[in-house]
Write an enzyme that holds these catalytic residues in place. Structure first.
Site, PDB file in Angstrom:
ATOM      1  N   ASN A   9       0.736  -1.329   0.055  1.00  0.00           N
ATOM      2  CA  ASN A   9       0.121  -0.148   0.201  1.00  0.00           C
ATOM      3  C   ASN A   9       0.865   1.215   0.001  1.00  0.00           C
ATOM      4  O   ASN A   9       1.351   1.555   0.852  1.00  0.00           O
ATOM      5  CB  ASN A   9      -0.945  -0.025   1.169  1.00  0.00           C
ATOM      6  CG  ASN A   9      -1.515   1.268   1.254  1.00  0.00           C
ATOM      7  OD1 ASN A   9      -1.896   2.136   0.551  1.00  0.00           O
ATOM      8  ND2 ASN A   9      -2.174   1.299   2.625  1.00  0.00           N
ATOM      9  N   HIS A  94      -9.465   1.538   4.446  1.00  0.00           N
ATOM     10  CA  HIS A  94      -8.348   1.684   5.157  1.00  0.00           C
ATOM     11  C   HIS A  94      -8.570   2.620   6.603  1.00  0.00           C
ATOM     12  O   HIS A  94      -9.115   3.652   6.589  1.00  0.00           O
ATOM     13  CB  HIS A  94      -7.229   1.995   4.464  1.00  0.00           C
ATOM     14  CG  HIS A  94      -5.844   2.112   5.117  1.00  0.00           C
ATOM     15  ND1 HIS A  94      -5.565   3.049   5.915  1.00  0.00           N
ATOM     16  CD2 HIS A  94      -5.013   1.305   4.942  1.00  0.00           C
ATOM     17  CE1 HIS A  94      -4.319   2.635   6.257  1.00  0.00           C
ATOM     18  NE2 HIS A  94      -3.782   1.711   5.848  1.00  0.00           N
ATOM     19  N   SER A 212       3.255  -2.215  10.161  1.00  0.00           N
ATOM     20  CA  SER A 212       4.876  -2.079  10.615  1.00  0.00           C
ATOM     21  C   SER A 212       5.244  -3.514  10.048  1.00  0.00           C
ATOM     22  O   SER A 212       6.234  -4.201  10.801  1.00  0.00           O
ATOM     23  CB  SER A 212       5.204  -1.589  11.822  1.00  0.00           C
ATOM     24  OG  SER A 212       4.633  -0.484  12.070  1.00  0.00           O
ATOM     25  N   GLY A 234       4.845   1.439   4.501  1.00  0.00           N
ATOM     26  CA  GLY A 234       6.232   1.924   4.492  1.00  0.00           C
ATOM     27  C   GLY A 234       7.081   0.923   3.792  1.00  0.00           C
ATOM     28  O   GLY A 234       7.925   1.328   2.992  1.00  0.00           O
TER      29      GLY A 234
HETATM   30  P1  PGA Z   1       2.795   0.371   7.712  1.00  0.00           P
HETATM   31  O1  PGA Z   1       1.242   0.479   7.078  1.00  0.00           O
HETATM   32  O2  PGA Z   1       3.289  -0.893   6.882  1.00  0.00           O
HETATM   33  O3  PGA Z   1       3.645   1.456   7.071  1.00  0.00           O
HETATM   34  O4  PGA Z   1       2.505   0.270   9.178  1.00  0.00           O
HETATM   35  C1  PGA Z   1       0.269  -0.504   6.829  1.00  0.00           C
HETATM   36  C2  PGA Z   1      -0.865  -0.048   6.155  1.00  0.00           C
HETATM   37  O5  PGA Z   1      -1.343   1.187   6.529  1.00  0.00           O
HETATM   38  O6  PGA Z   1      -1.616  -0.588   5.258  1.00  0.00           O
END
Ligand code: PGA
Length: 251
Positions: A9, A94, A212, A234
């Site tokens: 994403n 989301h 994360s 990320g």
């Molecule tokens: P993140 O985001 O891996 O940066 O924590 C996940 C998401 O919001 O789909």
């Protein structure tokens, strides 16, 4: 056996030229993966992403859509529009859409139905915030969100829905749910699906973990009984890092 799904994403990141470069670097690294690999890119990158993933095993998704097919909704994009250019997947509900753009469970449900009407495969997000977790009501919150999101869908549609469990406190914070906690939350969602749509549907529905995810924790998360892959923010912005996540079982 459920197939593993690893979806990136990108959120509001990456220009078209960066999209092209990313795919040039990323595609060769994941060409032998048996997982379903999906890149959910900003609208303006869709064309470039679709073109550059031709003849690869990478699928393309959008990050949102409107539930109406067309009309006076300035600035919005419909499922019909996404389908017309070759998009296959779409993220719906989301937590950032729910938090910053006022998306309610009812809107999420309408969008999910519209996605199926237009032949798109939805990735619908559910997840509790920190306060709800600390109050001990996380499971109630995520199972209720799941129920409301799926309301009115046929069994076949539920089977074809990808659910992403994303605890809000773990998104973009570097804090990951333990694999045990994430697996238990996903089991609770699967049990809810079983109760509402039957065991066969629940056994087939793909449920991802998000929050994360990185190359250092992917293997542990994805090797549990119920986590069928990840929705990655990320860490999906760097080709080498995201490829390591996709290839979590080959390290
Ligand atoms: P993140 O985001 O891996 O940066 O924590 C996940 C998401 O919001 O789909």
């Amino acid at each position: 056996m459920r197939k593993k799904v690893i979806a990136g994403n990108w959120k509001m990141n990456m220009l078209p030229n960066e999209t092209i470069k990313f795919i040039d670097d990323f595609a060769p690294l994941v060409k032998d993966s048996e997982a379903e690999i999906i890149l959910c890119v900003p609208y303006v990158d869709l064309f470039y992403a679709l073109l550059n993933t031709q003849e690869t095993n990478i699928k393309i998704g959008a990050q949102n859509m409107h539930y109406e097919e067309k009309g006076a909704y300035t600035g919005e994009i419909s499922g019909r529009m996404l389908k017309s250019v070759g998009v296959e997947y779409v993220i719906i509900g989301h937590s950032e859409r729910r938090q910053y753009f006022g998306e309610t469970d009812e809107i999420v449900n309408k969008k999910l139905k519209a996605a199926f009407e237009h032949g798109l495969k939805p990735i619908v997000c559910v997840g509790e915030n920190l306060e709800q977790r600390e109050k001990g009501i996380a499971e109630d919150v995520i199972t209720k969100q799941t129920e409301l999101a799926l309301e009115g869908l046929s069994k076949d549609e539920v089977k074809d829905t990808i659910i992403a469990y994303e605890p809000i406190w773990a998104i973009g914070t570097g804090k990951t749910a333990t694999s045990e906690d994430a697996n238990n939350a996903i089991k609770a969602i699967r049990n809810k699906v079983a109760k509402l749509y039957g065991k066969a549907v629940a056994e087939e529905v793909i449920i991802l973990y998000g929050g994360s995810v990185k190359s250092s924790n992917a293997a542990e998360l994805f090797s549990t009984s119920d986590i069928d892959g990840g929705l990655v923010g990320g860490a999906s912005l760097k080709p080498e890092e995201f490829a390591k996540i996709v290839n979590y079982d080959k390290q």
